[in-house]
Write an enzyme that holds these catalytic residues in place. Structure first.
Site, PDB file in Angstrom:
ATOM      1  N   ALA A  63       0.849  -1.186   0.000  1.00  0.00           N
ATOM      2  CA  ALA A  63       0.000   0.000   0.000  1.00  0.00           C
ATOM      3  C   ALA A  63       0.888   1.239   0.000  1.00  0.00           C
ATOM      4  CB  ALA A  63      -0.869  -0.015   1.249  1.00  0.00           C
ATOM      5  N   GLY A 102       0.391  -5.190   0.488  1.00  0.00           N
ATOM      6  CA  GLY A 102      -0.706  -5.121  -0.479  1.00  0.00           C
ATOM      7  C   GLY A 102      -0.292  -5.640  -1.849  1.00  0.00           C
ATOM      8  N   GLU A 105      -0.711  -9.272  -1.542  1.00  0.00           N
ATOM      9  CA  GLU A 105      -2.160  -9.500  -1.427  1.00  0.00           C
ATOM     10  C   GLU A 105      -2.841  -9.381  -2.794  1.00  0.00           C
ATOM     11  OE1 GLU A 105      -2.271  -6.616   1.835  1.00  0.00           O
ATOM     12  OE2 GLU A 105      -3.481  -8.061   2.943  1.00  0.00           O
ATOM     13  N   GLU A 125       3.658  -5.906   6.930  1.00  0.00           N
ATOM     14  CA  GLU A 125       2.845  -4.894   7.610  1.00  0.00           C
ATOM     15  C   GLU A 125       3.153  -4.792   9.101  1.00  0.00           C
ATOM     16  OE1 GLU A 125       1.802  -6.941   5.310  1.00  0.00           O
ATOM     17  OE2 GLU A 125       0.355  -5.972   3.979  1.00  0.00           O
TER      18      GLU A 125
HETATM   19  N1  3HC Z   1       4.556   3.501   0.240  1.00  0.00           N
HETATM   20  C1  3HC Z   1       5.048   4.725  -0.005  1.00  0.00           C
HETATM   21  N2  3HC Z   1       6.361   4.952  -0.252  1.00  0.00           N
HETATM   22  C2  3HC Z   1       7.178   3.898  -0.259  1.00  0.00           C
HETATM   23  C3  3HC Z   1       6.713   2.595  -0.005  1.00  0.00           C
HETATM   24  C4  3HC Z   1       5.337   2.408   0.234  1.00  0.00           C
HETATM   25  N3  3HC Z   1       4.822   1.203   0.471  1.00  0.00           N
HETATM   26  N4  3HC Z   1       7.769   1.742  -0.076  1.00  0.00           N
HETATM   27  C5  3HC Z   1       8.838   2.499  -0.357  1.00  0.00           C
HETATM   28  N5  3HC Z   1       8.487   3.785  -0.466  1.00  0.00           N
HETATM   29  C6  3HC Z   1       9.360   4.929  -0.822  1.00  0.00           C
HETATM   30  C7  3HC Z   1      10.435   5.149   0.226  1.00  0.00           C
HETATM   31  O1  3HC Z   1       9.977   6.003   1.252  1.00  0.00           O
HETATM   32  C8  3HC Z   1      11.535   5.771  -0.612  1.00  0.00           C
HETATM   33  O2  3HC Z   1      11.214   7.131  -0.781  1.00  0.00           O
HETATM   34  P1  3HC Z   1      12.398   8.231  -0.891  1.00  0.00           P
HETATM   35  O3  3HC Z   1      13.247   7.819  -2.045  1.00  0.00           O
HETATM   36  O4  3HC Z   1      11.655   9.501  -1.057  1.00  0.00           O
HETATM   37  O5  3HC Z   1      13.133   8.130   0.427  1.00  0.00           O
HETATM   38  C9  3HC Z   1      11.408   5.076  -1.969  1.00  0.00           C
HETATM   39  O6  3HC Z   1      10.070   4.547  -2.004  1.00  0.00           O
HETATM   40  C10 3HC Z   1      12.374   3.940  -2.169  1.00  0.00           C
HETATM   41  O7  3HC Z   1      12.301   3.078  -1.047  1.00  0.00           O
HETATM   42  P2  3HC Z   1      13.606   2.451  -0.396  1.00  0.00           P
HETATM   43  O8  3HC Z   1      14.646   3.489  -0.208  1.00  0.00           O
HETATM   44  O9  3HC Z   1      13.157   1.685   0.797  1.00  0.00           O
HETATM   45  O10 3HC Z   1      14.078   1.481  -1.558  1.00  0.00           O
HETATM   46  P3  3HC Z   1      14.756   0.061  -1.500  1.00  0.00           P
HETATM   47  O11 3HC Z   1      14.994  -0.318  -2.906  1.00  0.00           O
HETATM   48  O12 3HC Z   1      15.877   0.056  -0.531  1.00  0.00           O
HETATM   49  O13 3HC Z   1      13.627  -0.927  -0.913  1.00  0.00           O
HETATM   50  C11 3HC Z   1      11.448  -1.872  -0.723  1.00  0.00           C
HETATM   51  C12 3HC Z   1      12.475  -1.183  -1.638  1.00  0.00           C
HETATM   52  C13 3HC Z   1      11.975  -3.249  -0.309  1.00  0.00           C
HETATM   53  C14 3HC Z   1      10.168  -2.016  -1.476  1.00  0.00           C
HETATM   54  C15 3HC Z   1      11.248  -1.025   0.552  1.00  0.00           C
HETATM   55  O14 3HC Z   1      10.970   0.301   0.158  1.00  0.00           O
HETATM   56  C16 3HC Z   1      10.119  -1.463   1.439  1.00  0.00           C
HETATM   57  O15 3HC Z   1      10.298  -2.374   2.218  1.00  0.00           O
HETATM   58  N6  3HC Z   1       8.961  -0.780   1.350  1.00  0.00           N
HETATM   59  C17 3HC Z   1       7.850  -0.992   2.233  1.00  0.00           C
HETATM   60  C18 3HC Z   1       7.141  -2.275   1.971  1.00  0.00           C
HETATM   61  C19 3HC Z   1       5.973  -2.407   2.885  1.00  0.00           C
HETATM   62  O16 3HC Z   1       6.045  -2.205   4.073  1.00  0.00           O
HETATM   63  N7  3HC Z   1       4.834  -2.787   2.318  1.00  0.00           N
HETATM   64  C20 3HC Z   1       3.646  -2.947   3.081  1.00  0.00           C
HETATM   65  C21 3HC Z   1       2.929  -1.669   3.147  1.00  0.00           C
HETATM   66  S1  3HC Z   1       1.511  -1.751   4.199  1.00  0.00           S
HETATM   67  C22 3HC Z   1       0.333  -2.521   3.253  1.00  0.00           C
HETATM   68  O17 3HC Z   1       0.595  -2.952   2.184  1.00  0.00           O
HETATM   69  C23 3HC Z   1      -1.036  -2.589   3.865  1.00  0.00           C
HETATM   70  C24 3HC Z   1      -1.909  -3.511   3.121  1.00  0.00           C
HETATM   71  O18 3HC Z   1      -1.921  -4.760   3.746  1.00  0.00           O
HETATM   72  C25 3HC Z   1      -3.310  -2.998   3.048  1.00  0.00           C
END
Ligand code: 3HC
Ligand code: NAI
Length: 702
Positions: A63, A102, A105, A125
């Site tokens: 998400a 997500g 998912e 998450e």
């Molecule tokens: N939403 C918004 N921004 C995000 C994001 C997300 N899910 N994931 C990454 N970003 C942004 C980061 O803040 C960063 O922004 P910046 O360049 O302005 O600082 C940019 O994208 C790049 O991210 P990283 O520096 O972390 O890049 P990496 O290549 O090192 O890692 C990644 C990539 C493994 C995808 C890592 O970003 C990550 O783990 N992201 C989060 C994944 C996550 O937690 N997903 C679950 C979200 S909650 C959800 O999905 C709820 C659902 O169940 C309803």
């Protein structure tokens, strides 16, 4: 139709493509696009099946976290994903990079999944204080079974494609071109008339567990240590229980309620804040992203002691060959033995193979020959903490190292500028303050000297990342950022003992607050003699009117240096590391209170929190004002990754914001009245408190 998600066709296969850099997050526009394109696929008479694929570096990574806590617009996750799952034509998710949260998912709502070998899938998450809210807790157990789903969702750790295939999360690993492979897979499904496999309808893995509550009770117990204090892991177990024991749609409703509760709570707010804080720490306003970064192909570490050994392991773990130097063979052998023992322990826990252990050991070259430092791109000095010695070592490095090499010091208390001045190239000198144990703790304070060049800073920050650490830039000041704040807390802790508390009470309150241990057990672990030596050195310059507790000195005078001598603030029986309260120390403290003329009183747990933590927040405000940290969130990152501050409380500065800076200010004002000027609120704290603002709003320029 959204430009971020497009529909096209390749022969008789519809192709839905997401292109929303950097990580294809499921923002409102992407959800809308997915919904529209799923409908387009359904309505395309020439398409017999479809694939869902992403452009850029990754499949949907979850998400859009920036949308959390705001009013939801556009289609919900379920509205978008249900259409996908309900299609009458098979859809294949084609995964590269990371399908997370997500993202996974979404893939679970496709009828089949394929991935390139380097892909990873997971539901992280929990790391944001949440649970998967788009059906993940209901679908994953149906696919992989309850035990694996419990582990995957409560830890949030992703798994690689090969393992995901074994577990049934993905159906096929595609070598070579993903798009072509996924299209071929979709065609094969059509040809073989494979059924529309909806994960929601799978029952065989969960049915046998229906009515079995024991498995969930046992799991809650088994995760008690790692999940201590966190709400989300327990809510996840409840949801998986619901997946087993409720019809699918009821389970989904249960999951939705669960995520809504967590989303509104302080824990998730804190953990989402930390997610962005970690990434923000890498950004340094006057060191732009395109600053040249030196490639570190070979490193050297000076001093094979406690820290040097751990630092050398970090290089080896990252695949960088490293020389490890010491002055005597005996020290060197001891250092190498400890490294081998550490790796062997990891191997015995099943987290390292013998081959990998051998490979890492082979990357570490122990030597007594100083000349080899001339081969290193990056040198870390970790010799004894003495200015004379450090200067001597840096003058030597200056003579031996290549002109372009970077020379870093691991000093924890000495002035980096003074060390740099011993060389002819202070622009190449920087501090890299690793935390003990250096091979485990993720924090590195990158200490910017007055003359450190931008390239040197950029290289040290990039190297931290390569080593799997989080680098945070700090300025040269006493204790840098982390220890400077720690000092405030420890000083107060000793005063509390004089006034009526005991070490076991203080430590329990901080443990219950969420820290790994309290100040007294921590002192015993680190060795009380280290700070005793420093205090003795500072005695002459200490202002006479400043309150000073001699309790810690008295403990050291008894030869009690902590765990290493079997006793310190606590006693340690039979080589155990468990602190046991000691009546001798109780007596010592009571005698001291009497000597000082202090009538011992009952100290409440609330007072312990206020007395120990508010001065930390106050010191953080001073650090910000002096520019020793770039932002409040950097201080929080330091405390979470260097000292184990509970992530769900977001670091001391976030904690201050969450309880209200005015409360912190008022308490500090009271302490100032009781204990003197050194407790005076920092001007920045006063300013923000009086304006009703937070450190976060201050950072945002509000
Ligand atoms: N939403 C918004 N921004 C995000 C994001 C997300 N899910 N994931 C990454 N970003 C942004 C980061 O803040 C960063 O922004 P910046 O360049 O302005 O600082 C940019 O994208 C790049 O991210 P990283 O520096 O972390 O890049 P990496 O290549 O090192 O890692 C990644 C990539 C493994 C995808 C890592 O970003 C990550 O783990 N992201 C989060 C994944 C996550 O937690 N997903 C679950 C979200 S909650 C959800 O999905 C709820 C659902 O169940 C309803
Ligand atoms: P240590 O005493 O365990 O190891 C120091 C090593 O340096 C010894 O093996 C010694 O033989 C070697 N040495 C001394 N002079 C040398 C020289 N001229 N050339 C090569 N090697 C030499 O010390 P420790 O604890 O590892 O500390 C090292 C540095 O790290 C210090 O600056 C300390 O302040 C800092 N530090 C220590 C932390 C800790 O928890 N121990 C935490 C963070 C920083």
């Amino acid at each position: 139709m959204s430009e971020l998600v497009t529909y096209s066709r390749d022969g008789d296969i519809g192709v839905i493509t997401v292109n929303h850099p950097p990580v294809n997050a499921l923002s409102v526009a992407v959800r809308q696009g997915l919904k529209d394109c799923a409908e387009a696929l359904e309505n395309d008479p020439k398409a017999k099946a479809g694939i869902l694929i992403c452009e850029g570096r990754t499949f949907i990574a979850g998400a859009d976290i920036t949308e959390f806590g705001k009013v939801q617009r556009g289609p919900t996750f379920h509205q978008a994903l249900n259409i996908l799952e309900g299609l009458k034509k098979p859809v294949v998710a084609a995964i590269h990079g990371t399908a997370l949260g997500g993202g996974l998912e979404t893939a679970l709502c496709c009828h089949y999944r394929c991935a390139v070998p380097s892909a990873q899938v997971g539901l992280p998450e929990v790391k944001l204080g949440l649970l998967p809210g788009a059906g993940g807790t209901q679908r994953l157990p149906r696919l992989v079974g309850v035990p694996i789903a419990l582990d995957m969702i409560t830890t949030g750790e992703p798994i690689p494609a090969a393992q995901a295939q074994k577990l049934g999360v993905i159906d096929k690993v595609i070598e070579g071109d993903l798009r072509a492979g996924a299209i071929a897979f979709a065609k094969q499904l059509v040809q073989e008339k494979k059924p529309l496999r909806k994960v929601r309808d799978l029952e065989d893995k969960i049915k046998p567990l229906r009515g079995n509550k024991q498995i969930f009770d046992d799991y809650r117990k088994s995760m008690a240590h790692r999940a201590r204090g966190f709400e989300a892991p327990y809510a996840i177990v409840d949801c998986i229980d619901a997946a087993v024991n409720m019809p699918f749609d009821q389970g989904i409703a249960f999951e939705q309620k669960g995520i809504a509760t967590l989303m509104a709570g302080l824990q998730s707010q804190a953990q989402r804040y930390m997610f962005f804080a970690e990434r923000e720490a890498a950004k340094i306003p006057d060191v732009p992203k395109d600053t040249p970064v030196a490639k570190v192909k070979r490193a050297a570490v000076l001093g094979a002691g406690t820290m040097g050994g751990g630092i050398a392991m970090n290089f080896a773990n990252a695949g960088i060959p490293v020389y490890l130097l010491d002055t005597a063979k005996e020290q060197l052998d001891r250092g190498v033995d400890i490294i081998r023992k550490n790796y062997t322990n990891t191997m015995q826990k099943g987290r390292l193979t013998q081959a990998e252990l051998d490979r890492r050991m082979a990357l570490i070259t122990p030597t007594l020959d100083e000349k080899v430092m001339g081969e290193a791109d990056f040198v870390v000095e970790a010799v004894f903490e003495e200015m004379g010695l450090k200067k001597e070592v840096f003058a030597k490095l200056d003579r031996i190292c290549r002109k372009d090499a970077i020379m870093a010091t691991n000093t924890s208390t000495l002035n980096v500028d003074e060390i740099a001045a011993a060389t002819s190239r202070p622009d190449k000198v920087i501090g890299t303050h690793f935390f003990s144990p250096a091979n485990v703790m993720r924090l590195v304070e990158v200490v910017r000297g007055r003359k450190s060049s931008k390239e040197t800073i950029a290289t040290a920050m990039a190297l931290s990342k390569t080593l799997g650490k989080i680098g945070v830039l700090v300025g040269v000041c006493d204790g840098f950022v982390g220890n400077r704040i720690l000092h405030q807390r420890n000083r107060e802790a000793n005063f509390l003992l004089e006034e009526g508390a005991l070490p076991e009470q203080v430590d329990k309150v901080l443990f219950d607050f969420g820290l790994p241990m309290g100040p007294f057990a921590m002192g015993d672990m680190a060795g009380l003699d280290v700070s005793w030596r420093i205090r003795k050195g500072q005695a002459a310059s200490r202002p006479k009117d400043e309150r000073y507790s001699t309790l810690a000195d008295q403990v050291c005078e008894m030869g009690r240096y902590g765990q290493k001598t079997g006793a310190g603030w606590f006693k340690y029986e039979g080589g155990s590391r468990t602190p046991v309260p000691d009546p001798l120390i109780t007596k010592l403290i009571e005698v001291e209170s009497k000597r000082l003329g202090i009538a011992r009183r009952k100290i409440t747990d609330e007072e312990i929190i206020a007395r120990l933590i508010y001065p930390m927040i106050n010191e953080g405000a001073k650090i910000l004002q002096e520019g020793m940290a770039l932002r409040a969130s950097d201080i929080d990152v330091i405390w979470v990754y260097g000292y184990g501050w509970p992530k769900y409380r977001g670091g001391p500065m976030f904690y201050g914001d969450s309880i209200g800076l005015n409360n912190v200010y008022t308490a500090m004002k009271k302490f100032e009245g009781e204990f003197g000027k050194s407790f005076a609120p920092a001007p920045l704290l006063e300013k923000l408190a009086k304006a009703g603002k937070t450190f976060q709003s201050h950072a945002a320029g509000a």
